[in-house]
Enzyme design. Structure first.
Site, mmCIF file in Angstrom:
data_model
loop_
_atom_site.group_PDB
_atom_site.id
_atom_site.type_symbol
_atom_site.label_atom_id
_atom_site.label_comp_id
_atom_site.label_asym_id
_atom_site.label_seq_id
_atom_site.Cartn_x
_atom_site.Cartn_y
_atom_site.Cartn_z
ATOM 1 C CD GLN A 1 98.705 66.412 11.984
ATOM 2 O OE1 GLN A 1 98.951 67.562 11.616
ATOM 3 N NE2 GLN A 1 97.541 66.067 12.490
ATOM 4 C CB THR B 1 113.530 53.247 47.398
ATOM 5 O OG1 THR B 1 113.035 53.830 48.605
ATOM 6 C CG2 THR B 1 112.519 52.234 46.869
ATOM 7 C CG HIS C 1 96.336 76.576 19.061
ATOM 8 N ND1 HIS C 1 96.449 76.016 17.807
ATOM 9 C CD2 HIS C 1 95.872 75.590 19.868
ATOM 10 C CE1 HIS C 1 96.052 74.759 17.842
ATOM 11 N NE2 HIS C 1 95.701 74.473 19.082
ATOM 12 C CE LYS D 1 114.428 57.551 47.993
ATOM 13 N NZ LYS D 1 113.631 57.176 49.189
ATOM 14 N NE ARG E 1 99.371 76.398 10.894
ATOM 15 C CZ ARG E 1 98.960 75.265 11.457
ATOM 16 N NH1 ARG E 1 97.908 75.282 12.253
ATOM 17 N NH2 ARG E 1 99.574 74.120 11.219
#
Length: 286
Positions: free
Chosen positions: A212, A57, A240, A12, A169
């Site tokens: 990363q 369920t 971005h 479920k 940035r």
């Protein structure tokens, strides 16, 4: 060539539950989305339609609501453990139960008044088999932004590369993290906020040359500060931000005015783990 039944499960999905605990004048609120999946000796229902081993369920849904009343919800990991163990222990044909929970936070405004918190969603996923137990906590939608202290340059380029290199940035992401616990008796109420604090602190403290690098720093901080965590998996979309060209208006733009991009977006994924932890008993990535 023989045709055989492969791995299968059923359950479920997304049982919505709000539990109000009325302890005196001050109430507490639990707001959950609970999903249950069971697997085991269920070949007959697939091959012949014999449902003797199939727990409906709808029964799973009813169990979620009944357990919410008694013994109660508690922490998401605790509630998931109670449910998963119940299904495995009370139905011999069920060999494994997986319970996933989304927990939506509410900020207290008074003894019985609350405001929904929208900055992130807490998650928990418990898998119980007849032999083992696995607990995975997590967070999704934890949106973070550094306005500076982020660079991106020195990357591989080919004839299709148009992205300019930058030494300043905006770095923004919406963290989706899952961490697997070494034990099933952790203090869940303390462990979750400590993990979120570690993730956030590492994001803030890391001068980033790539998303990363930030991912690894965040995962490492969690493992360093939470010895009960075996490994952590992170998915970091790169939200971005594009510098707006204001030159047509004879205005300069020194990293001040940006367009917040929606899609496409970069998606950075990785796992940070200890080198001596036992293997997972089942796949736990989302």
């Amino acid at each position: 060539m023989a045709i055989v039944l492969g791995e299968n499960r059923y359950g479920k999905a997304e049982v919505r539950l709000v539990r109000v605990s009325r302890d005196g004048e001050t109430h507490t609120l639990a707001d959950l989305n609970v999903s249950v999946a069971l697997s085991g000796d269920l070949a007959a229902t697939h091959l012949t339609g014999d449902n003797a081993g199939v727990l409906p369920t709808d029964t799973m849904k009813n169990t979620v609501y009944a357990f919410a009343k008694e013994p109660g919800v508690g922490e998401p990991e605790e509630f998931a453990l109670l449910l998963a163990r119940h299904f495995v222990e009370t139905h011999t044909q069920i060999r494994a139960a997986r319970v996933g929970i989304e927990s939506f936070g509410w900020e207290r405004l008074g003894p019985h008044s609350f405001r929904r918190q929208g900055d992130h969603t807490r998650t928990a996923e418990v898998t119980v088999t007849v032999e083992q137990t696995q607990v995975v906590s997590g967070v999704s939608g934890l949106t973070l932004l550094n306005a500076t202290d982020s660079e991106f340059h020195g990357y591989a380029q080919d004839r299709y590369t148009t992205l300019p290199e930058t030494t300043d940035r905006i770095l923004a992401t919406a963290v989706d993290a899952r961490w697997r616990h070494l034990r099933d008796d952790t203090d869940w109420a303390k462990s979750f906020p400590a993990a979120v604090e570690a993730l956030t602190g590492a994001f803030v403290d890391t001068y980033s040359y790539s998303l990363q690098q930030t991912l690894y720093a965040m995962g490492s901080r969690v493992l360093t500060e939470l010895p009960e965590v075996a490994e952590i998996r992170l998915a970091l979309p790169n939200k971005h931000h594009y510098l707006v060209d204001l030159s047509p208006f004879e205005l300069s733009n020194h990293n001040e005015v940006f367009i917040a991009g929606d899609r496409p977006y970069g998606l950075i994924e990785g796992t940070v783990t200890r080198d001596d932890v036992p293997p997972a008993i089942t796949e736990w990535y989302p």
